[in-house]
Scaffold this active site. Sequence first.
Site, mmCIF file in Angstrom:
data_model
loop_
_atom_site.group_PDB
_atom_site.id
_atom_site.type_symbol
_atom_site.label_atom_id
_atom_site.label_comp_id
_atom_site.label_asym_id
_atom_site.label_seq_id
_atom_site.Cartn_x
_atom_site.Cartn_y
_atom_site.Cartn_z
ATOM 1 N N GLU A 178 40.142 40.518 3.348
ATOM 2 C CA GLU A 178 40.210 41.540 2.300
ATOM 3 C C GLU A 178 38.770 41.903 1.934
ATOM 4 O O GLU A 178 37.995 41.057 1.505
ATOM 5 C CB GLU A 178 40.950 40.997 1.083
ATOM 6 C CG GLU A 178 42.352 40.477 1.371
ATOM 7 C CD GLU A 178 43.385 41.583 1.513
ATOM 8 O OE1 GLU A 178 43.074 42.728 1.116
ATOM 9 O OE2 GLU A 178 44.502 41.306 2.003
ATOM 10 N N GLU B 20 22.851 44.300 71.769
ATOM 11 C CA GLU B 20 23.037 44.716 73.161
ATOM 12 C C GLU B 20 24.353 44.101 73.633
ATOM 13 O O GLU B 20 24.512 42.874 73.629
ATOM 14 C CB GLU B 20 21.872 44.222 74.022
ATOM 15 C CG GLU B 20 20.491 44.640 73.516
ATOM 16 C CD GLU B 20 20.133 46.063 73.904
ATOM 17 O OE1 GLU B 20 20.834 46.644 74.770
ATOM 18 O OE2 GLU B 20 19.141 46.590 73.372
#
Length: 1303
Positions: free
Chosen positions: A709, A307
């Site tokens: 590898e 309000e």
Amino acid sequence: MVRISEKPCATLSLFAFLLVVVSRCDARLHRTRSAGPSEESYDRYYNYVDLTERLQSLAQRYPHIANLSSIGRSVENRELWVMRITKDPTGDTPGRPKFKYVGNMHGDETVSRQVLVYLVEYLLAKYGEDPRITELVDHTDIYIMPSMNPDGFEKSIEGDCAGTPLGRSNANSLDLNRSFPDQYDGTTVDEGKVPEVVAVMKWIQEEKFVLSGNLHGGTVVASYPFDDSVSHKDQYSQSADDALFRHLALVYSQNHPVMKTGQPYCPDNAAESFKDGITNGAQWYDVPGGMQDYNYLHGNCLEITMELSCCKYPLASELHQEWDLNRESLLAYMEQVHIGVWGFVKDGASGAALSDASIEVEGIQHNLTTGKYGDYYRLLLPGTYNITAVAPGYAPVTAYSVQVTDGKASKLNFTLSPAVGGTAGGTTSGGSPSVPPTVRPPIQPQEFRHHNFADMELFLRKYNSEFPAITHLYQIGRSVKDHDLYVMVISDNPEVHEHGEPEFKYVANMHGNEVVGRELLLNLIEYLCRNYGTDPEVTHLVNNTRIHIMPSMNPDGYEVAAEGDISSYVGRNNSNNFDLNRNFPDQFVTITDPRQPETLAVMNWLKSIPFVLSANLHGGSMVVNYPYDDDKDGISQYSECPDDMVFQQLARAYSEENSMMHEGHPCADLYPREYFKDGITNGAEWYTVPGGMQDWNYLNTNCFEVTIELGCVKFPRAAELPQYWEQNRRSLLRFIRQVHTGVKGTVSDIRDGKGIPNATISVAGIDHNVTTASSGDYWRLLVNGTYSITASADGYIPVTIYATVSNDRAEVVDFRLTRLHSDSSHQSPSGPQATQNPSEREFESLIKELSLGQGLEELARSTATEGSFHYRRSNDLSVTLGHIFRNIWALEISNNPGEVEPSKPKIRFVAGVHGNAPVGTALLLEFAALLCINYGKNPAITRLVNETQIFIVPSVNPDGLEQAIEKQCTSTQGLTNFNARDLDRDFFGNASQRKEEPQPETRAMMNFILNRPFTLSVALDGGSLVATYPYDKPVQTVGNERTLKYLATVYANNHPKMHLGNTGCSIGNVPDGVMRAAERQSHMGSMKDFSMDFGHCPEITVYTGCCLFPPAEQLPALWAENKKALLSMLVEVHKGVRGVVRDKSGKPIAGAIIVLGEGVEVLTTEGGHFHALLAPGNHNIRALADGYQQQHQKVAVSSYEAASSIVIEFDMDNSILGLPREFVVASAAASMTALVVTACIIWCVCAAKSNHQKDGFHRLRQHRDDYEDEIRLTSMGSKKSLLAHEFQDESESDEETLYANKI
């Protein structure tokens, strides 16, 4: 626009383009300075027509952050307008909570209607200027409805404080705030009579708002749920989130000067009071069918009612006061949408978002549900919570002991597993799993075959499409044959680096015919995606690691390789026939091969992401190979790196899970003598690899990489692929886990807790440092043991901490550093304080944001131009007019062009000194267009323009440009001006150095340089790909070389190719793409040297490419390469040190000399301002001014923070000849007394002997004329020497000085 030439003007296409740019800048500046079509007056109400026009005009003016829509219509067919304000307001962005304000629900309560219009205007106008507003808009999806009851407003009367039922209700005389479904009474209103309520209910259900405010009038208070009770009596009606609602109401009330008092003193009820300005709705009075309770119970949304005023429809003259009273409350309340916890709920099997999942908080009997992206936002007060995610068909997951703190919400993600035949597993990121892990075996890959490029691309896109929640597919560049170099990220938040989460990568197929790694990584992608959410190991890795997978670094080589190849070289190299694993810069050997596009792409990639650990997958043997790969002697011997023990541990982590590899005799048939103990080897001990990728990773980034590898056969048959997966799958996962070993943490500023980027983490006894990422987080891999670890950063006091590392997890070691020589104001504690307003702090935050992480990258991406790239020159009038005169134009871009603003740094961009290198001209014209087009649209560009005076001189040599020929990469035609003079050899500040008058272009530029106190200059040229710094002339030393080199490095680092050092031109490779100008081509009379010596302004020259005059078709690519770098200069000019020099009375001192630690001198300008750029680090500053005592200060300069601001105050100089004034005066008095006494004695003696001396004085007078001639010649010679010194360049050699004095 500033004209710096006095030649008559010709018709120029360049001039026309500048006029267009100027007009756009002026228009953009005008629009930004104005408040819209009409200034907000704050003294009138907007009726429906006015409101509609106002909102539409605002949406049209700010389309990048505002979108106006209607959610429905009122009874009388008026639109229910909603303004959406957020970044990209036409789309949805997950992770951005939705907030709403609704006003004017009661048509006669009108303050809210106007205040919300003012709020819309405020958010739009302040975006990009106010960091608080920019942050709010960027990270919140804001919806504002000024009027829910436009019909009622039209019937209300200004000045009516009590209101009337006719205006309060809608056109069907129904109170909208009594027309929502009620928890106690159900639905009591005919929905056909309240279309406004129906529209809002639908809106609430669709949008899943998080927080809301409903604005009313009639008193001054914040009311929170529940609004009614089961008894419908005025009694406290508590919701499950009562404490949270009280907090939210207090946020609004305590920021409202009247509301917080709790005493609104409304005329109709002066005795009414509300403790702290808040109230429980039902305790105040019962409101059945209210909107705020509906939001909470049916809409996921927490809403309170505010309000705002005692008078419902006050006079318009009071509106400005009402806006002032509510502005801060409105903003502070909106910011509460970012408290508590938020996150996503995902399907563990598919990674898909789970919408409408329930989020439950133990002890709070109110749940909410997830949105369509699986996102949720649960507002909570600080504390510890157990939070559960529940979805039909899934096992619930609970995160225990979730800590919620003040400030920003904590992120908490949930991954739910399908409930198949009982309880399934689930996880959280941010909490603990609530159920035991699944026991079913993980899903193995099903697709074992070789994938050519098209197949691989299809595979990657498929998994990215199927698992969007945990995957992100991107490409880092292209191969020689234009194949994309794809990378797939797998993580719970795959698109961004998360603070504290390490970055890991696998790279395969670097040699195109070594294909096992390529297929294994595709298998790994499938395995991680399929098992996320069900397999605990996979889920933990994905939730806590950002995994980058590049299946093929050499797609071109793969396409020519052949299945079944055991050991050949077909397809090994790229399409230019270069071995990519011999193509990286090397620490021992100079790699002369041109850097390949694949290599450059990977180098850029590694520089852009803070990788911690990596593996490069190869084939041809079976071993894990670790650094160094090369040796200083170039022979095969053990080449140990500082982290040798760490690398051995990493290598064994992989090999131990692969039994064949770990045995050490993997390829007995092919290589019977080859043996690797434990399946690992030092690279150089096996064989030397100069230019390898793994060593470059270690030496140039934070990343530790090994080479693996994977098999003896390079390109095995597809039928053998399943066994490779079985051999390596455990190794691949275990190696990823190694990224979570050693130590990790954050380096932060003890002052504000913010992370410090680029801080150095050093470990005693290990000569290899790592640095922190953009938010201050770091990871340092280490073997078990106790270490002394030090964190240091420019401008901070180092901190050392002892830490013990174990092998089961990373030890968290955080550092909090204290600034050197400074307090919270970046200031010497003993010196005067430099005051800072909020706007300055906001701008400092922007500079930091643009300097860290992806800030500048994002700015470059988000700013666009029209992109009409072509070369612009003068019209060819030489056929009819012969030689024409052309102006040299400079464009000033600033929010106050033409004004003298001594406090702002001034930056100069110059191009076209050599007419045959016009790329710089085209780039600067596009840069000017970018700044103007994006001014007022892009917040960062707007703020940079507002805080900087930018001068752009696109073409210094327009005559040469007219003669140059497009597509001529090496031609010298157009190099010189019309008089055949190289302008970059014509800038001489000393008349003694000049044999003739300067060229008109040179004179114009010299005046331009001298007439403005520039802070930084950037010149663009062509013929190389390098950034150079002063000097061009041969000098032995450069006093401030560290700073000059740093400035050139900033440009190079923001260029995707330049910083890699591979110029691709005749000068070969240049470390970091930066060199001293004289090393490239030494010469006298350069603009760069003149700017340094006489303009006191550092200038770097950027050579944009090897070709001097490339075809216009290449301009878009060149612009893309230089756009970010040019923007970086706008950011960099705001760093270093700046301040004000004044006396004790506060009077500014202009012309004071500021001497910086490296010998650099700058002069203070009007208002006593100075600004100097410095390399990051600690610097000593001396300030000198006539009549004042010398002052000293120390400053710390950061690479990512705005200039340290200091104030230097002078005291009057009370010394004479370096001695105290009082001592000198007393000594002088005593000396005078002694002199008088001595003079008296001498006079007496001389008087007695005067007759004897007359003959001597007579002889002296005879030679007087000869003495006077000699004195006069000496005096003239002294004046001539002084003049020569006055015009002498300080950098001249001793020999040059002697020559000048002889003239």
